[in-house]
Design a protein around this motif. Structure first.
Motif, PDB file in Angstrom:
ATOM      1  N   PRO A 159       0.730  -1.311   0.118  1.00 19.44           N
ATOM      2  CA  PRO A 159       0.026   0.033   0.011  1.00 19.44           C
ATOM      3  C   PRO A 159       0.791   1.458   0.227  1.00 19.44           C
ATOM      4  CG  PRO A 159      -0.934  -1.527   1.481  1.00 19.44           C
ATOM      5  CD  PRO A 159       0.366  -2.213   1.020  1.00 19.44           C
ATOM      6  N   ARG A 160       1.747   1.512   0.877  1.00 17.36           N
ATOM      7  CA  ARG A 160       2.778   2.535   0.742  1.00 17.36           C
ATOM      8  C   ARG A 160       3.514   2.603  -0.431  1.00 17.36           C
ATOM      9  NH1 ARG A 160       6.186   1.499   5.373  1.00 17.36           N
ATOM     10  NH2 ARG A 160       7.601   2.702   4.372  1.00 17.36           N
ATOM     11  N   TRP A 161       3.971   1.406  -1.299  1.00 13.61           N
ATOM     12  CA  TRP A 161       4.614   1.720  -2.480  1.00 13.61           C
ATOM     13  C   TRP A 161       3.656   2.093  -3.442  1.00 13.61           C
ATOM     14  CZ3 TRP A 161       4.196   0.452  -7.496  1.00 13.61           C
ATOM     15  CH2 TRP A 161       5.188   0.273  -8.113  1.00 13.61           C
ATOM     16  N   ASP A 162       2.349   1.622  -3.291  1.00 15.92           N
ATOM     17  CA  ASP A 162       1.272   1.956  -4.422  1.00 15.92           C
ATOM     18  C   ASP A 162       1.228   3.343  -4.253  1.00 15.92           C
ATOM     19  OD1 ASP A 162      -0.691   1.336  -6.415  1.00 15.92           O
ATOM     20  OD2 ASP A 162      -2.161   1.551  -4.643  1.00 15.92           O
ATOM     21  N   GLN A 163       1.053   3.775  -3.202  1.00 15.05           N
ATOM     22  CA  GLN A 163       0.660   5.293  -2.833  1.00 15.05           C
ATOM     23  C   GLN A 163       1.693   5.973  -3.189  1.00 15.05           C
ATOM     24  OE1 GLN A 163       0.197   6.410   1.438  1.00 15.05           O
ATOM     25  NE2 GLN A 163      -0.958   8.137   0.863  1.00 15.05           N
ATOM     26  N   LYS A 164       3.134   6.148  -3.330  1.00 14.43           N
ATOM     27  CA  LYS A 164       4.156   6.721  -3.751  1.00 14.43           C
ATOM     28  C   LYS A 164       4.423   6.964  -5.017  1.00 14.43           C
ATOM     29  CE  LYS A 164       9.210   6.849  -3.567  1.00 14.43           C
ATOM     30  NZ  LYS A 164      10.389   6.088  -2.893  1.00 14.43           N
ATOM     31  N   TYR A 165       3.963   5.737  -5.917  1.00 16.90           N
ATOM     32  CA  TYR A 165       4.185   6.062  -7.188  1.00 16.90           C
ATOM     33  C   TYR A 165       3.062   6.352  -8.139  1.00 16.90           C
ATOM     34  CZ  TYR A 165       8.655   3.989  -6.463  1.00 16.90           C
ATOM     35  OH  TYR A 165       9.785   3.746  -5.841  1.00 16.90           O
ATOM     36  N   LEU A 166       3.308   7.169  -9.307  1.00 17.16           N
ATOM     37  CA  LEU A 166       2.159   7.592  -9.993  1.00 17.16           C
ATOM     38  C   LEU A 166       1.373   6.504 -10.503  1.00 17.16           C
ATOM     39  CD1 LEU A 166       4.048  10.433 -11.831  1.00 17.16           C
ATOM     40  CD2 LEU A 166       2.088  10.524 -10.489  1.00 17.16           C
ATOM     41  N   PRO A 167       0.059   6.612 -10.666  1.00 11.06           N
ATOM     42  CA  PRO A 167      -0.751   5.392 -11.236  1.00 11.06           C
ATOM     43  C   PRO A 167      -0.368   4.888 -12.588  1.00 11.06           C
ATOM     44  CG  PRO A 167      -2.002   7.202 -11.218  1.00 11.06           C
ATOM     45  CD  PRO A 167      -0.928   7.558 -10.513  1.00 11.06           C
ATOM     46  N   PHE A 168       0.216   5.883 -13.530  1.00 13.99           N
ATOM     47  CA  PHE A 168       0.736   5.546 -14.830  1.00 13.99           C
ATOM     48  C   PHE A 168       2.193   5.284 -14.795  1.00 13.99           C
ATOM     49  CE2 PHE A 168       0.171  10.037 -14.534  1.00 13.99           C
ATOM     50  CZ  PHE A 168       1.467  10.513 -14.729  1.00 13.99           C
ATOM     51  N   CYS A 169       2.783   4.885 -15.779  1.00 20.21           N
ATOM     52  CA  CYS A 169       4.297   4.544 -15.895  1.00 20.21           C
ATOM     53  C   CYS A 169       5.086   3.720 -15.045  1.00 20.21           C
ATOM     54  CB  CYS A 169       5.169   5.926 -15.933  1.00 20.21           C
ATOM     55  SG  CYS A 169       4.524   7.116 -17.344  1.00 20.21           S
ATOM     56  N   ARG A 170       4.255   2.516 -14.751  1.00 15.34           N
ATOM     57  CA  ARG A 170       4.525   1.501 -13.725  1.00 15.34           C
ATOM     58  C   ARG A 170       4.791   0.337 -14.587  1.00 15.34           C
ATOM     59  NH1 ARG A 170       0.650   1.357  -8.706  1.00 15.34           N
ATOM     60  NH2 ARG A 170       1.065   3.649  -7.827  1.00 15.34           N
ATOM     61  N   LEU A 171       6.072   0.130 -14.961  1.00 16.67           N
ATOM     62  CA  LEU A 171       6.530  -0.949 -15.916  1.00 16.67           C
ATOM     63  C   LEU A 171       7.260  -2.033 -15.409  1.00 16.67           C
ATOM     64  CD1 LEU A 171       7.641   1.354 -18.636  1.00 16.67           C
ATOM     65  CD2 LEU A 171       5.368   0.477 -18.249  1.00 16.67           C
ATOM     66  N   VAL A 172       7.020  -3.286 -15.768  1.00 14.73           N
ATOM     67  CA  VAL A 172       7.983  -4.611 -15.417  1.00 14.73           C
ATOM     68  C   VAL A 172       8.752  -5.003 -16.593  1.00 14.73           C
ATOM     69  CG1 VAL A 172       6.898  -5.116 -13.036  1.00 14.73           C
ATOM     70  CG2 VAL A 172       6.059  -5.768 -15.243  1.00 14.73           C
ATOM     71  N   SER A 173       9.611  -5.738 -16.386  1.00 17.19           N
ATOM     72  CA  SER A 173      10.454  -6.635 -17.323  1.00 17.19           C
ATOM     73  C   SER A 173      10.298  -7.923 -17.113  1.00 17.19           C
ATOM     74  CB  SER A 173      12.031  -6.186 -17.415  1.00 17.19           C
ATOM     75  OG  SER A 173      12.664  -6.974 -18.434  1.00 17.19           O
ATOM     76  N   VAL A 174       9.521  -8.631 -17.958  1.00 17.73           N
ATOM     77  CA  VAL A 174       9.342 -10.260 -17.705  1.00 17.73           C
ATOM     78  C   VAL A 174       9.926 -11.024 -18.820  1.00 17.73           C
ATOM     79  CG1 VAL A 174       7.332  -9.667 -16.116  1.00 17.73           C
ATOM     80  CG2 VAL A 174       7.075 -10.058 -18.653  1.00 17.73           C
TER      81      VAL A 174
END
Length: 161
Positions: free
Chosen positions: A36-51
């Motif tokens: 929840p704290r991580w989620d609150q810190k970052y903008l809701p867009f531009c969240r990317l992962v490399s898989v």
């Protein structure tokens, strides 16, 4: 493959984050936050992962630098790669995708604060158009040792002209 981060990636994202923090060259932070704290810190867009297959190799996200509307197009970069995937181009792919996504979302300035000794991160930022704009000397202590941070900035050539 680069894709948008899903809530189901939380455990892997936080694990990679903690791995980076444990190395001592990524941040003054020592413990990854809860989701929840991580989620609150970052903008809701531009969240990317490399898989690759089922393996999450790294993540990148943007945090606002201020709640003031005049800074709505300025964001701080966080990018972390699992140690077993370091040096394989994962960070480069994440940064390229993050820059592109940030511009799609109206971000005109990307900002990073890194330890100057972190040469790999310096090279990564330089490769993607970041320039060194300042040094904060003896800004904080880590394990009883004063550390400097290098301030990097990338101005969009598409947004905020």
């Amino acid at each position: 493959m680069i894709r948008n981060l899903h809530d189901s990636d939380a455990a892997a994202v936080l694990g990679i984050y903690q791995q980076g923090l444990d190395g001592g060259e990524a941040s003054f932070e020592t413990r990854a936050p809860d989701w929840p704290r991580w989620d609150q810190k970052y903008l809701p867009f531009c969240r990317l992962v490399s898989v690759q297959g089922e393996t999450l190799q790294g993540w990148a996200a943007l945090a606002p630098v201020s709640a003031r509307d005049c800074y709505r197009g300025v964001a701080e970069v966080s990018i972390y790669v699992a140690s077993e995937h370091a040096g394989k181009g994962v960070g480069n792919e994440l940064m390229a995708a993050l820059v592109e996504a940030s511009e799609r979302h109206g971000i005109w300035s990307l900002y990073s604060s890194i330890f100057p000794e972190n040469e790999a991160t310096r090279r990564l930022h330089s490769r993607h158009g970041f320039r060194e704009v300042g040094m904060r000397e003896r800004i904080a202590q880590q394990n009883g040792r004063w550390r400097n941070t290098l301030i990097l900035e990338r101005r969009s050539t598409l947004v905020g002209l």
